[in-house]
Design a protein around this motif. Structure first.
Motif, PDB file in Angstrom:
ATOM      1  N   UNK A  92       0.835  -1.206   0.000  1.00  0.00           N
ATOM      2  CA  UNK A  92       0.000   0.000   0.000  1.00  0.00           C
ATOM      3  C   UNK A  92       0.867   1.253   0.000  1.00  0.00           C
ATOM      4  N   UNK A  93       1.964   1.219   0.730  1.00  0.00           N
ATOM      5  CA  UNK A  93       2.887   2.352   0.743  1.00  0.00           C
ATOM      6  C   UNK A  93       3.531   2.554  -0.613  1.00  0.00           C
ATOM      7  N   UNK A  94       3.909   1.463  -1.268  1.00  0.00           N
ATOM      8  CA  UNK A  94       4.536   1.574  -2.589  1.00  0.00           C
ATOM      9  C   UNK A  94       3.553   2.158  -3.599  1.00  0.00           C
ATOM     10  N   UNK A  95       2.280   1.805  -3.508  1.00  0.00           N
ATOM     11  CA  UNK A  95       1.267   2.389  -4.394  1.00  0.00           C
ATOM     12  C   UNK A  95       1.166   3.896  -4.152  1.00  0.00           C
ATOM     13  N   UNK A  96       1.084   4.280  -2.892  1.00  0.00           N
ATOM     14  CA  UNK A  96       0.887   5.691  -2.573  1.00  0.00           C
ATOM     15  C   UNK A  96       2.134   6.531  -2.864  1.00  0.00           C
ATOM     16  N   UNK A  97       3.304   5.953  -2.678  1.00  0.00           N
ATOM     17  CA  UNK A  97       4.554   6.689  -2.886  1.00  0.00           C
ATOM     18  C   UNK A  97       5.075   6.601  -4.318  1.00  0.00           C
ATOM     19  N   UNK A  98       4.446   5.797  -5.148  1.00  0.00           N
ATOM     20  CA  UNK A  98       4.871   5.659  -6.540  1.00  0.00           C
ATOM     21  C   UNK A  98       4.869   7.019  -7.239  1.00  0.00           C
ATOM     22  N   UNK A  99       5.923   7.313  -7.999  1.00  0.00           N
ATOM     23  CA  UNK A  99       5.943   8.547  -8.787  1.00  0.00           C
ATOM     24  C   UNK A  99       4.907   8.510  -9.903  1.00  0.00           C
ATOM     25  N   UNK A 100       4.523   7.320 -10.297  1.00  0.00           N
ATOM     26  CA  UNK A 100       3.586   7.159 -11.411  1.00  0.00           C
ATOM     27  C   UNK A 100       2.182   6.896 -10.877  1.00  0.00           C
ATOM     28  N   UNK A 101       1.171   7.514 -11.465  1.00  0.00           N
ATOM     29  CA  UNK A 101      -0.200   7.300 -10.989  1.00  0.00           C
ATOM     30  C   UNK A 101      -0.599   5.831 -11.046  1.00  0.00           C
ATOM     31  N   UNK A 102      -1.326   5.407 -10.040  1.00  0.00           N
ATOM     32  CA  UNK A 102      -1.815   4.029  -9.973  1.00  0.00           C
ATOM     33  C   UNK A 102      -3.333   4.053 -10.075  1.00  0.00           C
ATOM     34  N   UNK A 103      -3.855   3.312 -11.052  1.00  0.00           N
ATOM     35  CA  UNK A 103      -5.293   3.216 -11.289  1.00  0.00           C
ATOM     36  C   UNK A 103      -5.767   1.839 -10.845  1.00  0.00           C
ATOM     37  N   UNK A 104      -6.805   1.790 -10.031  1.00  0.00           N
ATOM     38  CA  UNK A 104      -7.449   0.524  -9.710  1.00  0.00           C
ATOM     39  C   UNK A 104      -8.606   0.329 -10.674  1.00  0.00           C
ATOM     40  N   UNK A 105      -8.548  -0.740 -11.458  1.00  0.00           N
ATOM     41  CA  UNK A 105      -9.630  -1.099 -12.377  1.00  0.00           C
ATOM     42  C   UNK A 105     -10.402  -2.236 -11.721  1.00  0.00           C
ATOM     43  N   UNK A 106     -11.449  -1.884 -10.997  1.00  0.00           N
ATOM     44  CA  UNK A 106     -12.162  -2.851 -10.161  1.00  0.00           C
ATOM     45  C   UNK A 106     -13.201  -3.570 -11.017  1.00  0.00           C
ATOM     46  N   UNK A 107     -12.855  -4.764 -11.428  1.00  0.00           N
ATOM     47  CA  UNK A 107     -13.653  -5.516 -12.391  1.00  0.00           C
ATOM     48  C   UNK A 107     -14.711  -6.405 -11.759  1.00  0.00           C
ATOM     49  N   UNK A 108     -14.710  -6.495 -10.434  1.00  0.00           N
ATOM     50  CA  UNK A 108     -15.663  -7.372  -9.756  1.00  0.00           C
ATOM     51  C   UNK A 108     -15.581  -7.165  -8.262  1.00  0.00           C
ATOM     52  N   UNK A 109     -15.994  -8.168  -7.509  1.00  0.00           N
ATOM     53  CA  UNK A 109     -16.079  -8.053  -6.058  1.00  0.00           C
ATOM     54  C   UNK A 109     -14.747  -7.656  -5.428  1.00  0.00           C
ATOM     55  N   UNK A 110     -14.826  -6.739  -4.458  1.00  0.00           N
ATOM     56  CA  UNK A 110     -13.654  -6.308  -3.693  1.00  0.00           C
ATOM     57  C   UNK A 110     -14.057  -6.288  -2.224  1.00  0.00           C
ATOM     58  N   UNK A 111     -13.497  -7.211  -1.473  1.00  0.00           N
ATOM     59  CA  UNK A 111     -13.872  -7.353  -0.071  1.00  0.00           C
ATOM     60  C   UNK A 111     -12.661  -7.157   0.834  1.00  0.00           C
ATOM     61  N   UNK A 112     -12.936  -6.717   2.051  1.00  0.00           N
ATOM     62  CA  UNK A 112     -11.954  -6.701   3.138  1.00  0.00           C
ATOM     63  C   UNK A 112     -10.611  -6.123   2.679  1.00  0.00           C
ATOM     64  N   UNK A 113      -9.533  -6.877   2.858  1.00  0.00           N
ATOM     65  CA  UNK A 113      -8.207  -6.370   2.520  1.00  0.00           C
ATOM     66  C   UNK A 113      -8.053  -5.938   1.083  1.00  0.00           C
TER      67      UNK A 113
END
Length: 257
Positions: A88-109
């Motif tokens: 999660x830290x690497x996603x947030x600190x990445x110099x490059x934008x990170x897009x989540x393409x949520x294609x279906x169910x996303x639960x908990x973690x």
């Protein structure tokens, strides 16, 4: 395309697509998957041909949460194990934008990836749930990245009840930016990639830092820090090229790279 034990990695139109690839258990976050995801994020950040990063799941789900048989951080024979907060830290600190393409169910973690991402596009009927309370635990680690987006008002109800909500409802809560029909997900993500690629790579990276840092400053510090920051950006080679392109009514060099 590189396919490893639990993920796929491919470069497409300047974007690195990382696919969680354990469809048999709805892309649960095993120790191996988390470690591979961490490595792919690092690889994408080091690749000069990559302008942004997309995280998605192999159908039918995005991510069902932690794999209770091999949770993130558990030991892996013959390789390094990565704690989930490091991803999660690497996603947030990445110099490059990170897009989540949520294609279906996303639960908990799995919702931690949604919370940490910079831009989120989901299918309209994707099912979301902070379901931890239903098994007697709490969404502790992911709360760090999810509460700032949801706010305490929505987070309190969703954390306490574990109720399910859709991609469309997540937009109304400010947790997701766009909700689209399932057959439009990839094109919608591509629209976001194309818009990102219109911006200067350095400016995009600095904008991401700006959004992360400014809320932590008080007003006077914010004005002081951002004034220095603005001056530095206006003196950059990228800004010189961008302003020249504007005057000459042409695309900046980075648009066609």
């Amino acid at each position: 395309m590189a396919t490893t034990e639990a993920t796929k990695y491919e470069i497409e139109t300047g974007a690195a697509w990382i696919t969680l690839n354990r469809p048999d258990n709805r892309n649960a976050l095993s120790s191996v998957l988390v470690s591979e995801l961490y490595d792919h994020l690092g690889e994408a950040n080091q690749d000069p041909s990559v302008r942004c990063i997309v995280i998605t799941g192999a159908p039918p789900a995005f991510c069902s949460g932690a794999d209770l048989k091999s949770p993130p951080g558990a030991s892996i024979e013959g390789r390094r194990s990565v704690p989930y907060p490091d991803v999660l830290t690497r996603i947030m600190d990445s110099d490059k934008p990170v897009i989540a393409a949520v294609n279906g169910a996303a639960f908990a973690g799995g919702l931690g990836l949604v919370g940490a991402a910079d831009i989120v596009v989901a299918v309209e009927d994707a099912r979301f749930s902070f379901s931890e309370v239903r098994i007697g635990v709490i969404p502790a680690v992911i709360s760090v990245v999810c509460i700032p987006k949801l706010g305490t008002h929505h987070a309190m109800k969703l954390f306490l009840t574990g109720e399910r909500f859709t991609g469309s409802q997540a937009v109304d809560m400010g947790f997701v930016h766009r909700a689209v029909p399932a057959d439009k997900l990839k094109s919608a993500v591509q629209e976001e990639i194309d818009m990102i690629n219109m911006g200067g790579p350095n400016a995009v990276a600095e904008c991401k830092k700006l959004v992360r840092r400014v809320p932590g400053w008080d007003r006077s510090e914010g004005f002081e820090q951002t004034s220095v920051w603005s001056g530095r950006m206006f003196r950059s080679e990228e800004a010189a090229e961008g302003m020249a392109a504007f005057r000459e009514k042409r695309n900046a060099k980075w648009v066609n790279e």
